[in-house]
Design an enzyme around this catalytic site. Sequence first.
Site, mmCIF file in Angstrom:
data_model
loop_
_atom_site.group_PDB
_atom_site.id
_atom_site.type_symbol
_atom_site.label_atom_id
_atom_site.label_comp_id
_atom_site.label_asym_id
_atom_site.label_seq_id
_atom_site.Cartn_x
_atom_site.Cartn_y
_atom_site.Cartn_z
ATOM 1 N N SER A 68 0.769 -0.998 -0.043
ATOM 2 C CA SER A 68 0.041 -0.083 -0.151
ATOM 3 C C SER A 68 0.779 1.384 -0.056
ATOM 4 O O SER A 68 2.085 0.948 0.254
ATOM 5 C CB SER A 68 -0.938 -0.028 1.153
ATOM 6 O OG SER A 68 -1.720 -1.093 1.263
HETATM 7 N N1 SAH Z 1 0.241 -5.225 3.999
HETATM 8 C C1 SAH Z 1 0.884 -5.866 3.087
HETATM 9 C C2 SAH Z 1 -0.189 -5.035 1.618
HETATM 10 C C3 SAH Z 1 -1.236 -6.061 1.494
HETATM 11 S S1 SAH Z 1 -2.143 -6.102 -0.074
HETATM 12 C C4 SAH Z 1 2.166 -4.963 2.488
HETATM 13 O O1 SAH Z 1 2.451 -4.230 3.724
HETATM 14 O O2 SAH Z 1 2.825 -5.288 1.901
HETATM 15 C C5 SAH Z 1 -3.307 -7.387 0.328
HETATM 16 C C6 SAH Z 1 -2.745 -8.737 0.637
HETATM 17 O O3 SAH Z 1 -4.075 -9.591 1.174
HETATM 18 C C7 SAH Z 1 -2.487 -9.482 -0.743
HETATM 19 O O4 SAH Z 1 -1.070 -9.676 -0.548
HETATM 20 C C8 SAH Z 1 -3.438 -10.683 -0.797
HETATM 21 O O5 SAH Z 1 -2.787 -11.552 -1.367
HETATM 22 C C9 SAH Z 1 -3.753 -10.793 0.670
HETATM 23 N N2 SAH Z 1 -4.931 -11.408 0.935
HETATM 24 C C10 SAH Z 1 -6.227 -11.268 0.066
HETATM 25 N N3 SAH Z 1 -7.181 -12.320 0.674
HETATM 26 C C11 SAH Z 1 -6.605 -12.685 1.682
HETATM 27 C C12 SAH Z 1 -6.974 -13.689 2.737
HETATM 28 N N4 SAH Z 1 -8.196 -14.317 2.725
HETATM 29 N N5 SAH Z 1 -6.143 -14.350 3.705
HETATM 30 C C13 SAH Z 1 -5.032 -13.747 3.744
HETATM 31 N N6 SAH Z 1 -4.539 -12.878 2.867
HETATM 32 C C14 SAH Z 1 -5.044 -12.332 1.772
#
Ligand code: SAH
Length: 216
Positions: A61
């Site tokens: 993000s």
């Molecule tokens: N916090 C992260 C950015 C996250 S983007 C950072 O600092 O880099 C959102 C992430 O959520 C993605 O990598 C996606 O694969 C994950 N995601 C989506 N659905 C999910 C679920 N049901 N359980 C765990 N992770 C999930």
Amino acid sequence: MDNLDLKKRELILYWRSAFNFSEDVFLAFVKVPRENFISPELRDLAYNDAPLPTSEHQTISQPTTVMMMLNFLDIRKDSKILEIGCGSGYNAALISVIAEKGRIVTCEIVESLAEKAKKNLVDYKNVEVIYGDGAQIAGEKGPFDRIIFTAAIPKVPEELFGLLNDGGIILAPVGELYLQEMTRVKKIGVKAGEGFTTEELGEFVFVPMRGEWGFK
Ligand code: SAH
């Protein structure tokens, strides 16, 4: 001072003039090198105020969004925290610094991202990275003081209310596929099922959550 340091300082100056972030959140941003959580060819962009690609069409993000969320989450030094959506691990690293005496469980549904995040977070000893759907892991590892979603959900899952300690907070982008309202649910410490407040904290756009709690 190299270019990255300068850009990092510029971001801090911008936030100091425009946002009222807590000192803990600023300090974590200073300590954690965002450049270590992105691919080397994007290094020069580490402190642009923009989201960056990880792999598998997911993103890390935008720094301002990350900082706003950490500030909304009101993390204590000893908080037990669940992050759903580990991605690169950058946000988990920041949380780890703020909750220096706490514990962080962070989960990621894309296996290759979870594996990379484990490596990125190896020096952050109070963080556990788990590969899997947050919907399962929440129940196995709870209760928590703080739960943060870094992917968009259509609604706050009711199962989570029972996994929140008194005084606990859930923070999540909630809404439609392409536009969400940052939503903060607080448990104010009476019997479970009662005593929750909900606040809306502005509009954001996040990648969609997958799995059980995601968009159908
Ligand atoms: N916090 C992260 C950015 C996250 S983007 C950072 O600092 O880099 C959102 C992430 O959520 C993605 O990598 C996606 O694969 C994950 N995601 C989506 N659905 C999910 C679920 N049901 N359980 C765990 N992770 C999930």
